[in-house]
Design a protein around this motif. Structure first.
Motif, PDB file in Angstrom:
ATOM      1  N   SER A   2       0.566  -1.259   0.011  1.00  0.00           N
ATOM      2  CA  SER A   2      -0.093  -0.068  -0.053  1.00  0.00           C
ATOM      3  C   SER A   2       0.949   1.278   0.023  1.00  0.00           C
ATOM      4  N   GLU A   3       1.954   1.248   0.584  1.00  0.00           N
ATOM      5  CA  GLU A   3       3.078   2.378   0.660  1.00  0.00           C
ATOM      6  C   GLU A   3       3.290   2.426  -0.945  1.00  0.00           C
ATOM      7  N   ASP A   4       3.886   1.395  -1.616  1.00  0.00           N
ATOM      8  CA  ASP A   4       4.416   1.673  -3.193  1.00  0.00           C
ATOM      9  C   ASP A   4       3.165   2.186  -3.684  1.00  0.00           C
ATOM     10  N   LYS A   5       1.878   1.948  -3.524  1.00  0.00           N
ATOM     11  CA  LYS A   5       0.846   2.411  -4.452  1.00  0.00           C
ATOM     12  C   LYS A   5       0.709   3.921  -4.086  1.00  0.00           C
ATOM     13  N   GLU A   6       0.909   4.401  -2.669  1.00  0.00           N
ATOM     14  CA  GLU A   6       0.723   5.999  -2.224  1.00  0.00           C
ATOM     15  C   GLU A   6       1.938   6.571  -3.019  1.00  0.00           C
ATOM     16  N   TYR A   7       3.336   6.028  -3.105  1.00  0.00           N
ATOM     17  CA  TYR A   7       4.494   6.924  -3.675  1.00  0.00           C
ATOM     18  C   TYR A   7       5.062   6.371  -4.806  1.00  0.00           C
ATOM     19  N   GLU A   8       5.217   5.207  -4.852  1.00  0.00           N
ATOM     20  CA  GLU A   8       5.910   4.551  -6.005  1.00  0.00           C
ATOM     21  C   GLU A   8       5.460   4.379  -7.304  1.00  0.00           C
ATOM     22  N   LEU A   9       4.110   4.242  -7.319  1.00  0.00           N
ATOM     23  CA  LEU A   9       3.522   3.822  -8.442  1.00  0.00           C
ATOM     24  C   LEU A   9       2.154   4.890  -8.640  1.00  0.00           C
ATOM     25  N   GLN A  10       1.770   4.852  -9.915  1.00  0.00           N
ATOM     26  CA  GLN A  10       0.458   5.718 -10.081  1.00  0.00           C
ATOM     27  C   GLN A  10      -0.293   4.767 -10.875  1.00  0.00           C
ATOM     28  N   GLU A  11      -1.586   4.980 -10.477  1.00  0.00           N
ATOM     29  CA  GLU A  11      -2.795   4.244 -10.992  1.00  0.00           C
ATOM     30  C   GLU A  11      -3.329   4.906 -11.914  1.00  0.00           C
ATOM     31  N   ILE A  12      -3.199   4.570 -13.229  1.00  0.00           N
ATOM     32  CA  ILE A  12      -3.683   5.383 -14.425  1.00  0.00           C
ATOM     33  C   ILE A  12      -5.042   4.834 -14.881  1.00  0.00           C
ATOM     34  N   ALA A  13      -5.360   3.578 -14.559  1.00  0.00           N
ATOM     35  CA  ALA A  13      -6.848   3.138 -14.650  1.00  0.00           C
ATOM     36  C   ALA A  13      -7.066   2.028 -13.379  1.00  0.00           C
ATOM     37  N   GLU A  14      -8.020   1.659 -13.200  1.00  0.00           N
ATOM     38  CA  GLU A  14      -8.415   0.677 -12.001  1.00  0.00           C
ATOM     39  C   GLU A  14      -7.103  -0.494 -12.129  1.00  0.00           C
ATOM     40  N   GLU A  15      -6.476  -0.682 -10.951  1.00  0.00           N
ATOM     41  CA  GLU A  15      -5.446  -1.719 -11.129  1.00  0.00           C
ATOM     42  C   GLU A  15      -4.327  -1.726 -11.924  1.00  0.00           C
ATOM     43  N   LEU A  16      -4.214  -0.728 -12.927  1.00  0.00           N
ATOM     44  CA  LEU A  16      -3.131  -0.337 -13.821  1.00  0.00           C
ATOM     45  C   LEU A  16      -2.222   0.481 -13.334  1.00  0.00           C
TER      46      LEU A  16
ATOM     47  N   SER B 194      11.608  13.043  -5.010  1.00  0.00           N
ATOM     48  CA  SER B 194      10.595  13.220  -3.855  1.00  0.00           C
ATOM     49  C   SER B 194       9.289  14.007  -4.535  1.00  0.00           C
ATOM     50  N   LEU B 195       9.591  14.943  -5.429  1.00  0.00           N
ATOM     51  CA  LEU B 195       8.572  15.585  -6.046  1.00  0.00           C
ATOM     52  C   LEU B 195       7.539  14.559  -6.702  1.00  0.00           C
ATOM     53  N   TYR B 196       8.178  13.840  -7.696  1.00  0.00           N
ATOM     54  CA  TYR B 196       7.425  12.863  -8.469  1.00  0.00           C
ATOM     55  C   TYR B 196       6.656  11.841  -7.617  1.00  0.00           C
ATOM     56  N   LYS B 197       7.320  11.444  -6.278  1.00  0.00           N
ATOM     57  CA  LYS B 197       6.467  10.234  -5.536  1.00  0.00           C
ATOM     58  C   LYS B 197       5.512  10.903  -4.996  1.00  0.00           C
ATOM     59  N   ASP B 198       5.491  12.158  -4.543  1.00  0.00           N
ATOM     60  CA  ASP B 198       4.339  12.826  -3.679  1.00  0.00           C
ATOM     61  C   ASP B 198       3.220  13.270  -4.349  1.00  0.00           C
ATOM     62  N   LYS B 199       2.013  12.554  -4.156  1.00  0.00           N
ATOM     63  CA  LYS B 199       0.972  12.691  -4.983  1.00  0.00           C
ATOM     64  C   LYS B 199       0.320  13.951  -4.689  1.00  0.00           C
TER      65      LYS B 199
END
Lengths: 371, 65
Positions: free
Chosen positions: A30-44, A285-290
Protein backbone atom coordinates in the motif's frame (compact mmCIF):
# COMPACT_ATOMS: atom_id res chain seq x y z
CA UNK A 1 -1.15 8.69 -22.90
CA UNK A 2 1.26 6.50 -20.96
CA UNK A 3 3.91 4.24 -22.44
CA UNK A 4 3.79 0.79 -20.82
CA UNK A 5 6.52 -1.08 -22.67
CA UNK A 6 8.97 -0.49 -25.51
CA UNK A 7 10.62 -3.24 -27.56
CA UNK A 8 13.31 -2.43 -30.12
CA UNK A 9 15.49 -4.16 -32.66
CA UNK A 10 18.24 -2.60 -34.73
CA UNK A 11 18.12 0.62 -32.70
CA UNK A 12 21.60 2.14 -32.38
CA UNK A 13 23.80 -0.46 -30.69
CA UNK A 14 21.04 -2.21 -28.73
CA UNK A 15 20.74 -5.98 -28.84
CA UNK A 16 17.78 -7.31 -30.81
CA UNK A 17 14.69 -7.78 -28.68
CA UNK A 18 15.74 -4.94 -26.39
CA UNK A 19 12.86 -4.20 -24.02
CA UNK A 20 11.97 -1.80 -21.21
CA UNK A 21 8.84 -1.95 -19.03
CA UNK A 22 7.13 0.81 -17.08
CA UNK A 23 4.71 -1.45 -15.25
CA UNK A 24 5.46 -3.12 -11.92
CA UNK A 25 6.17 -6.83 -11.86
CA UNK A 26 6.98 -7.24 -8.14
CA UNK A 27 4.43 -7.22 -5.31
CA UNK A 28 2.77 -3.85 -4.68
CA UNK A 29 2.44 -2.72 -1.05
CA UNK A 30 0.00 0.00 0.00
CA UNK A 31 2.98 2.33 0.57
CA UNK A 32 4.21 1.60 -2.97
CA UNK A 33 0.78 2.51 -4.31
CA UNK A 34 0.98 5.80 -2.40
CA UNK A 35 4.46 6.83 -3.53
CA UNK A 36 6.21 4.54 -5.97
CA UNK A 37 3.36 3.85 -8.39
CA UNK A 38 0.60 5.71 -10.18
CA UNK A 39 -2.77 4.17 -10.88
CA UNK A 40 -3.60 5.29 -14.44
CA UNK A 41 -6.69 3.04 -14.63
CA UNK A 42 -8.26 0.69 -12.10
CA UNK A 43 -5.48 -1.68 -10.94
CA UNK A 44 -3.23 -0.52 -13.81
CA UNK A 45 -0.07 0.95 -12.34
CA UNK A 46 3.04 2.58 -13.81
CA UNK A 47 6.19 3.74 -12.06
CA UNK A 48 6.52 7.27 -10.64
CA UNK A 49 10.28 7.09 -11.13
CA UNK A 50 12.54 4.88 -13.24
CA UNK A 51 16.31 4.79 -12.67
CA UNK A 52 18.88 3.56 -15.17
CA UNK A 53 22.39 2.83 -13.94
CA UNK A 54 25.52 1.35 -15.44
CA UNK A 55 29.15 2.16 -15.96
CA UNK A 56 30.44 4.59 -18.57
CA UNK A 57 29.72 3.66 -22.19
CA UNK A 58 27.30 0.93 -21.11
CA UNK A 59 24.33 2.37 -23.04
CA UNK A 60 22.40 4.46 -20.49
CA UNK A 61 21.99 7.37 -22.89
CA UNK A 62 21.06 4.95 -25.68
CA UNK A 63 18.10 3.79 -23.58
CA UNK A 64 17.00 7.41 -23.10
CA UNK A 65 17.43 8.10 -26.83
CA UNK A 66 15.14 5.16 -27.57
CA UNK A 67 12.51 6.43 -25.16
CA UNK A 68 12.82 9.94 -26.57
CA UNK A 69 12.13 8.61 -30.09
CA UNK A 70 9.05 6.75 -28.79
CA UNK A 71 7.71 9.84 -27.02
CA UNK A 72 8.35 11.92 -30.17
CA UNK A 73 6.31 9.43 -32.18
CA UNK A 74 3.37 9.35 -29.78
CA UNK A 75 3.23 13.02 -28.86
CA UNK A 76 4.45 14.88 -31.96
CA UNK A 77 3.84 12.13 -34.56
CA UNK A 78 7.17 12.98 -36.22
CA UNK A 79 10.79 12.44 -35.36
CA UNK A 80 13.15 15.39 -35.53
CA UNK A 81 16.64 15.11 -36.99
CA UNK A 82 18.87 12.98 -34.79
CA UNK A 83 22.64 12.83 -34.54
CA UNK A 84 22.39 9.06 -35.01
CA UNK A 85 20.85 6.90 -37.71
CA UNK A 86 17.45 5.32 -37.23
CA UNK A 87 17.67 3.33 -40.44
CA UNK A 88 16.03 -0.05 -40.10
CA UNK A 89 15.04 0.41 -36.43
CA UNK A 90 12.01 -1.73 -35.59
CA UNK A 91 9.92 -0.67 -32.62
CA UNK A 92 6.94 -2.05 -30.76
CA UNK A 93 5.38 0.44 -28.37
CA UNK A 94 2.64 -0.58 -25.94
CA UNK A 95 0.74 2.38 -24.57
CA UNK A 96 -2.41 3.19 -22.64
CA UNK A 97 -4.74 5.86 -23.95
CA UNK A 98 -8.34 6.63 -23.02
CA UNK A 99 -9.22 3.25 -21.52
CA UNK A 100 -7.50 1.12 -24.17
CA UNK A 101 -4.20 -0.70 -24.56
CA UNK A 102 -2.47 -0.10 -27.89
CA UNK A 103 0.29 -2.12 -29.52
CA UNK A 104 2.06 -0.11 -32.20
CA UNK A 105 4.57 -1.80 -34.50
CA UNK A 106 6.66 0.19 -36.95
CA UNK A 107 9.93 0.46 -38.77
CA UNK A 108 11.92 3.67 -39.18
CA UNK A 109 14.10 4.70 -42.08
CA UNK A 110 15.93 7.99 -42.38
CA UNK A 111 17.12 10.01 -45.33
CA UNK A 112 20.86 10.67 -44.96
CA UNK A 113 20.68 14.00 -46.77
CA UNK A 114 17.55 15.64 -45.37
CA UNK A 115 17.50 13.83 -42.03
CA UNK A 116 13.77 13.17 -42.45
CA UNK A 117 12.66 10.00 -40.69
CA UNK A 118 10.07 7.89 -42.52
CA UNK A 119 7.57 5.51 -40.95
CA UNK A 120 7.10 2.13 -42.61
CA UNK A 121 5.21 -1.11 -41.98
CA UNK A 122 3.04 0.53 -39.37
CA UNK A 123 0.39 -1.48 -37.56
CA UNK A 124 -1.61 -0.29 -34.57
CA UNK A 125 -3.59 -2.84 -32.59
CA UNK A 126 -6.01 -2.08 -29.81
CA UNK A 127 -7.90 -3.77 -27.01
CA UNK A 128 -10.07 -2.42 -24.24
CA UNK A 129 -8.52 -2.45 -20.80
CA UNK A 130 -10.25 -4.52 -18.12
CA UNK A 131 -8.72 -4.90 -14.68
CA UNK A 132 -9.32 -8.66 -14.73
CA UNK A 133 -6.78 -8.90 -17.57
CA UNK A 134 -4.19 -6.65 -15.97
CA UNK A 135 -1.59 -9.44 -15.91
CA UNK A 136 -2.20 -10.29 -19.56
CA UNK A 137 -2.25 -6.88 -21.19
CA UNK A 138 0.80 -7.61 -23.35
CA UNK A 139 -0.59 -10.94 -24.55
CA UNK A 140 -1.65 -10.96 -28.20
CA UNK A 141 -5.12 -12.22 -27.22
CA UNK A 142 -7.78 -9.57 -27.72
CA UNK A 143 -5.74 -7.14 -29.85
CA UNK A 144 -7.52 -6.04 -33.02
CA UNK A 145 -5.88 -4.16 -35.89
CA UNK A 146 -7.03 -0.54 -36.19
CA UNK A 147 -8.06 0.41 -39.72
CA UNK A 148 -7.75 4.04 -40.82
CA UNK A 149 -9.52 5.46 -43.87
CA UNK A 150 -7.20 8.40 -44.49
CA UNK A 151 -3.51 8.42 -45.34
CA UNK A 152 -0.71 10.54 -43.94
CA UNK A 153 2.67 11.66 -45.33
CA UNK A 154 5.34 9.02 -44.81
CA UNK A 155 7.14 11.17 -42.24
CA UNK A 156 4.05 11.21 -40.00
CA UNK A 157 3.08 8.46 -37.62
CA UNK A 158 -0.35 6.85 -37.82
CA UNK A 159 -0.51 7.29 -34.05
CA UNK A 160 -2.00 10.64 -35.06
CA UNK A 161 -5.23 8.81 -35.97
CA UNK A 162 -5.44 7.40 -32.44
CA UNK A 163 -4.27 10.31 -30.33
CA UNK A 164 -5.45 12.98 -32.82
CA UNK A 165 -3.89 16.03 -31.16
CA UNK A 166 -0.32 16.92 -30.41
CA UNK A 167 0.30 16.26 -26.72
CA UNK A 168 2.41 18.41 -24.46
CA UNK A 169 4.89 15.60 -24.66
CA UNK A 170 8.03 14.84 -22.85
CA UNK A 171 11.15 16.84 -22.25
CA UNK A 172 14.49 15.14 -22.69
CA UNK A 173 17.20 16.89 -20.70
CA UNK A 174 20.60 15.81 -21.94
CA UNK A 175 23.71 16.21 -19.85
CA UNK A 176 25.20 18.64 -22.39
CA UNK A 177 25.00 22.37 -21.74
CA UNK A 178 22.50 24.59 -23.57
CA UNK A 179 24.52 27.78 -23.25
CA UNK A 180 22.66 31.12 -23.15
CA UNK A 181 19.70 29.49 -24.94
CA UNK A 182 18.64 28.26 -21.50
CA UNK A 183 16.82 31.53 -20.86
CA UNK A 184 14.90 31.46 -24.14
CA UNK A 185 13.85 27.93 -23.28
CA UNK A 186 12.84 28.85 -19.73
CA UNK A 187 10.83 31.92 -20.77
CA UNK A 188 9.14 29.94 -23.53
CA UNK A 189 7.33 28.18 -20.68
CA UNK A 190 5.74 31.51 -19.72
CA UNK A 191 3.00 30.69 -22.24
CA UNK A 192 2.18 27.29 -20.78
CA UNK A 193 2.80 27.65 -17.03
CA UNK A 194 0.01 29.48 -15.24
CA UNK A 195 2.05 30.62 -12.24
CA UNK A 196 5.30 30.98 -14.19
CA UNK A 197 6.63 34.06 -12.36
CA UNK A 198 6.07 32.64 -8.89
CA UNK A 199 7.64 29.30 -9.82
CA UNK A 200 10.64 31.04 -11.42
CA UNK A 201 11.16 33.19 -8.32
CA UNK A 202 11.03 30.18 -6.01
CA UNK A 203 13.44 28.16 -8.14
CA UNK A 204 15.94 31.03 -8.27
CA UNK A 205 15.77 31.29 -4.48
CA UNK A 206 16.87 27.65 -4.17
CA UNK A 207 20.02 28.29 -6.19
CA UNK A 208 21.00 31.89 -5.52
CA UNK A 209 19.39 33.95 -2.76
CA UNK A 210 20.95 37.15 -4.18
CA UNK A 211 18.63 37.02 -7.20
CA UNK A 212 15.21 38.38 -6.33
CA UNK A 213 13.86 38.81 -9.87
CA UNK A 214 14.37 37.78 -13.47
CA UNK A 215 12.22 39.06 -16.34
CA UNK A 216 12.38 38.87 -20.11
CA UNK A 217 12.80 42.25 -21.82
CA UNK A 218 13.03 40.96 -25.40
CA UNK A 219 14.35 37.86 -27.22
CA UNK A 220 17.95 38.45 -26.13
CA UNK A 221 17.79 40.69 -23.07
CA UNK A 222 16.70 40.09 -19.52
CA UNK A 223 16.12 42.25 -16.45
CA UNK A 224 17.77 40.78 -13.39
CA UNK A 225 17.49 42.01 -9.79
CA UNK A 226 20.76 40.97 -8.19
CA UNK A 227 21.53 41.98 -4.61
CA UNK A 228 18.68 44.52 -4.76
CA UNK A 229 20.04 46.22 -7.92
CA UNK A 230 18.13 46.12 -11.21
CA UNK A 231 20.04 45.64 -14.45
CA UNK A 232 19.20 44.76 -18.07
CA UNK A 233 21.70 42.30 -19.53
CA UNK A 234 22.02 40.17 -22.66
CA UNK A 235 21.47 36.41 -22.43
CA UNK A 236 25.20 35.85 -22.88
CA UNK A 237 26.10 38.17 -20.00
CA UNK A 238 23.37 36.65 -17.86
CA UNK A 239 24.70 33.19 -18.59
CA UNK A 240 28.17 34.12 -17.33
CA UNK A 241 26.79 36.13 -14.38
CA UNK A 242 24.88 33.16 -12.96
CA UNK A 243 26.79 30.15 -11.70
CA UNK A 244 26.88 26.96 -13.72
CA UNK A 245 24.76 25.27 -11.04
CA UNK A 246 22.16 28.07 -11.15
CA UNK A 247 21.91 27.92 -14.95
CA UNK A 248 21.52 24.16 -14.98
CA UNK A 249 19.24 24.14 -11.94
CA UNK A 250 16.99 26.79 -13.42
CA UNK A 251 16.58 24.81 -16.63
CA UNK A 252 16.06 21.48 -14.89
CA UNK A 253 13.65 22.69 -12.18
CA UNK A 254 11.54 24.61 -14.73
CA UNK A 255 11.17 21.42 -16.75
CA UNK A 256 10.33 19.52 -13.55
CA UNK A 257 7.62 22.11 -12.77
CA UNK A 258 6.21 21.90 -16.30
CA UNK A 259 6.24 18.11 -16.22
CA UNK A 260 4.52 17.90 -12.83
CA UNK A 261 1.85 20.45 -13.65
CA UNK A 262 1.02 19.01 -17.09
CA UNK A 263 1.48 15.35 -16.18
CA UNK A 264 4.22 14.92 -18.82
CA UNK A 265 7.00 12.42 -18.35
CA UNK A 266 10.50 13.86 -17.95
CA UNK A 267 13.69 12.18 -19.16
CA UNK A 268 16.96 13.33 -17.61
CA UNK A 269 20.43 12.14 -18.56
CA UNK A 270 22.83 12.17 -15.58
CA UNK A 271 20.49 13.74 -13.06
CA UNK A 272 23.30 14.39 -10.58
CA UNK A 273 25.27 16.57 -13.00
CA UNK A 274 26.20 19.89 -11.26
CA UNK A 275 23.83 19.24 -8.38
CA UNK A 276 23.88 18.95 -4.63
CA UNK A 277 22.60 15.51 -3.56
CA UNK A 278 19.72 17.08 -1.61
CA UNK A 279 18.39 18.74 -4.76
CA UNK A 280 18.47 15.52 -6.74
CA UNK A 281 16.66 13.77 -3.89
CA UNK A 282 14.16 16.60 -3.81
CA UNK A 283 13.36 16.22 -7.52
CA UNK A 284 12.79 12.49 -7.04
CA UNK A 285 10.56 13.15 -4.02
CA UNK A 286 8.38 15.59 -6.00
CA UNK A 287 7.46 12.81 -8.44
CA UNK A 288 6.64 10.40 -5.62
CA UNK A 289 4.46 12.85 -3.71
CA UNK A 290 0.93 12.74 -5.12
CA UNK A 291 0.03 16.05 -3.46
CA UNK A 292 2.49 17.60 -5.97
CA UNK A 293 2.42 15.06 -8.80
CA UNK A 294 -1.34 15.15 -9.32
CA UNK A 295 -1.33 14.34 -13.04
CA UNK A 296 0.70 11.12 -13.10
CA UNK A 297 3.99 12.47 -14.44
CA UNK A 298 6.90 10.03 -14.41
CA UNK A 299 10.59 10.77 -14.01
CA UNK A 300 13.02 8.63 -16.01
CA UNK A 301 16.70 9.26 -15.37
CA UNK A 302 20.19 7.88 -15.67
CA UNK A 303 22.75 8.30 -12.94
CA UNK A 304 26.25 7.29 -11.91
CA UNK A 305 25.34 8.15 -8.37
CA UNK A 306 24.23 4.77 -7.08
CA UNK A 307 23.23 6.12 -3.63
CA UNK A 308 20.14 7.40 -5.43
CA UNK A 309 19.05 3.81 -5.84
CA UNK A 310 18.54 3.62 -2.08
CA UNK A 311 15.71 6.12 -2.56
CA UNK A 312 13.83 3.51 -4.58
CA UNK A 313 11.58 1.39 -2.39
CA UNK A 314 11.17 -1.11 -5.22
CA UNK A 315 13.60 -2.98 -7.45
CA UNK A 316 11.56 -3.41 -10.63
CA UNK A 317 11.86 0.26 -11.56
CA UNK A 318 15.67 0.08 -11.64
CA UNK A 319 17.41 -0.93 -14.85
CA UNK A 320 21.10 -1.76 -15.29
CA UNK A 321 22.80 -1.32 -18.66
CA UNK A 322 25.72 -3.43 -19.79
CA UNK A 323 27.57 -3.33 -23.07
CA UNK A 324 29.91 -5.79 -24.65
CA UNK A 325 29.36 -5.96 -28.39
CA UNK A 326 25.73 -4.84 -27.90
CA UNK A 327 23.89 -2.79 -25.27
CA UNK A 328 21.81 -4.97 -22.97
CA UNK A 329 19.31 -3.94 -20.33
CA UNK A 330 18.70 -5.82 -17.08
CA UNK A 331 15.95 -5.30 -14.55
CA UNK A 332 17.11 -5.34 -10.94
CA UNK A 333 14.07 -7.33 -9.78
CA UNK A 334 13.78 -9.74 -12.70
CA UNK A 335 17.43 -10.39 -13.49
CA UNK A 336 19.29 -10.15 -10.16
CA UNK A 337 18.76 -11.98 -6.95
CA UNK A 338 19.11 -9.04 -4.54
CA UNK A 339 17.56 -9.30 -1.08
CA UNK A 340 15.24 -6.34 -0.61
CA UNK A 341 16.59 -5.47 2.85
CA UNK A 342 20.12 -4.90 1.48
CA UNK A 343 21.14 -1.39 0.48
CA UNK A 344 21.14 -1.16 -3.31
CA UNK A 345 24.12 1.21 -3.37
CA UNK A 346 26.21 -1.29 -1.39
CA UNK A 347 25.33 -3.99 -3.90
CA UNK A 348 26.35 -1.62 -6.65
CA UNK A 349 29.75 -1.02 -5.04
CA UNK A 350 30.11 -4.75 -4.40
CA UNK A 351 29.79 -5.18 -8.17
CA UNK A 352 26.64 -7.29 -7.91
CA UNK A 353 25.51 -5.80 -11.24
CA UNK A 354 28.90 -6.03 -13.01
CA UNK A 355 29.13 -2.28 -13.15
CA UNK A 356 32.44 -1.70 -11.36
CA UNK A 357 35.06 0.55 -12.90
CA UNK A 358 37.97 -1.41 -14.38
CA UNK A 359 40.56 -1.21 -11.57
CA UNK A 360 43.43 -2.44 -13.75
CA UNK A 361 42.73 0.34 -16.25
CA UNK A 362 42.90 2.91 -13.44
CA UNK A 363 46.22 1.52 -12.23
CA UNK A 364 47.60 1.46 -15.76
CA UNK A 365 46.89 5.17 -16.09
CA UNK A 366 48.39 5.87 -12.66
CA UNK A 367 51.59 4.05 -13.62
CA UNK A 368 51.78 5.96 -16.89
CA UNK A 369 51.40 9.28 -15.06
CA UNK A 370 54.19 8.30 -12.65
CA UNK A 371 56.75 7.89 -15.45
CA UNK B 1 11.42 21.94 14.83
CA UNK B 2 9.22 19.97 12.44
CA UNK B 3 6.68 17.24 13.01
CA UNK B 4 7.07 13.96 11.16
CA UNK B 5 3.58 12.46 11.01
CA UNK B 6 3.69 8.79 9.99
CA UNK B 7 0.42 6.98 9.36
CA UNK B 8 0.14 3.20 9.56
CA UNK B 9 -2.04 2.87 6.45
CA UNK B 10 -3.77 4.75 3.63
CA UNK B 11 -7.02 5.12 5.61
CA UNK B 12 -5.31 6.86 8.51
CA UNK B 13 -3.50 9.12 6.05
CA UNK B 14 -6.74 10.06 4.30
CA UNK B 15 -8.36 11.00 7.61
CA UNK B 16 -5.31 12.99 8.72
CA UNK B 17 -5.17 14.76 5.32
CA UNK B 18 -8.83 15.74 5.72
CA UNK B 19 -8.29 17.00 9.27
CA UNK B 20 -5.26 18.99 8.16
CA UNK B 21 -7.02 20.49 5.16
CA UNK B 22 -9.90 21.64 7.40
CA UNK B 23 -7.68 23.13 10.13
CA UNK B 24 -8.86 20.61 12.72
CA UNK B 25 -5.38 19.82 14.03
CA UNK B 26 -3.16 21.64 16.51
CA UNK B 27 -0.55 22.02 13.75
CA UNK B 28 -0.55 23.24 10.17
CA UNK B 29 1.11 22.19 6.92
CA UNK B 30 4.03 24.55 7.67
CA UNK B 31 4.82 22.61 10.87
CA UNK B 32 5.17 19.33 8.98
CA UNK B 33 8.35 17.78 7.68
CA UNK B 34 7.99 17.87 3.90
CA UNK B 35 4.74 19.88 4.33
CA UNK B 36 2.81 16.60 4.15
CA UNK B 37 1.52 13.70 6.22
CA UNK B 38 3.24 10.43 5.34
CA UNK B 39 1.95 6.93 4.90
CA UNK B 40 4.97 5.16 6.37
CA UNK B 41 5.43 2.44 8.94
CA UNK B 42 9.19 2.62 9.29
CA UNK B 43 11.58 5.43 8.49
CA UNK B 44 14.19 3.13 7.00
CA UNK B 45 11.67 1.61 4.61
CA UNK B 46 10.21 4.89 3.40
CA UNK B 47 12.44 6.63 0.89
CA UNK B 48 10.28 9.74 0.88
CA UNK B 49 10.64 10.19 4.65
CA UNK B 50 14.39 9.64 4.37
CA UNK B 51 14.67 12.24 1.61
CA UNK B 52 12.87 14.82 3.75
CA UNK B 53 15.01 13.95 6.79
CA UNK B 54 18.15 14.40 4.67
CA UNK B 55 16.98 17.82 3.51
CA UNK B 56 15.87 19.20 6.91
CA UNK B 57 18.67 19.90 9.39
CA UNK B 58 16.61 20.81 12.48
CA UNK B 59 15.01 18.68 15.20
CA UNK B 60 12.11 16.41 14.32
CA UNK B 61 9.32 15.15 16.56
CA UNK B 62 7.61 11.98 15.36
CA UNK B 63 3.87 11.40 15.64
CA UNK B 64 2.65 7.90 14.78
CA UNK B 65 -0.96 7.48 13.76
Amino acid sequence: MKILRVEASNFKNCEDGFSIDFMPTARKTSEDKEYELQEIAEELYVFSTVGIVGKNASGKTTVLDLLNVCYDILTRFRIGKKEYSLNGAKLTIYFFYEGCIYKYQLQLNDDDVTGIVYFEDQIIMKKEYYKTYVNKIFDDDGFEICEFDSRLPKDTSIAFFVIDAIQNGTAYIKSSDFGPDIFRLVFYMEKTLKNFNEILKKILRIFDENISGLEKVDENNYKIVFDGKEEVVSDEVLYTRLSSGTNKGLRLYMFVALSLLNGDDLIIDEIENHFHKTLVENIISLYKDKSVNKNNASLIFTTHYCELLDLFDRQDNIYVTRADSKVRLFNMYRDYNIRSELQKSKQFYNDAFNTAVNYEALMDLKKELRR
Amino acid sequence: MKLLVMCEGPNEKTIMDLLLANNCLAFSEDDLLGSVIFHARQIKKSSLVRIELNAYMGDVKILRI
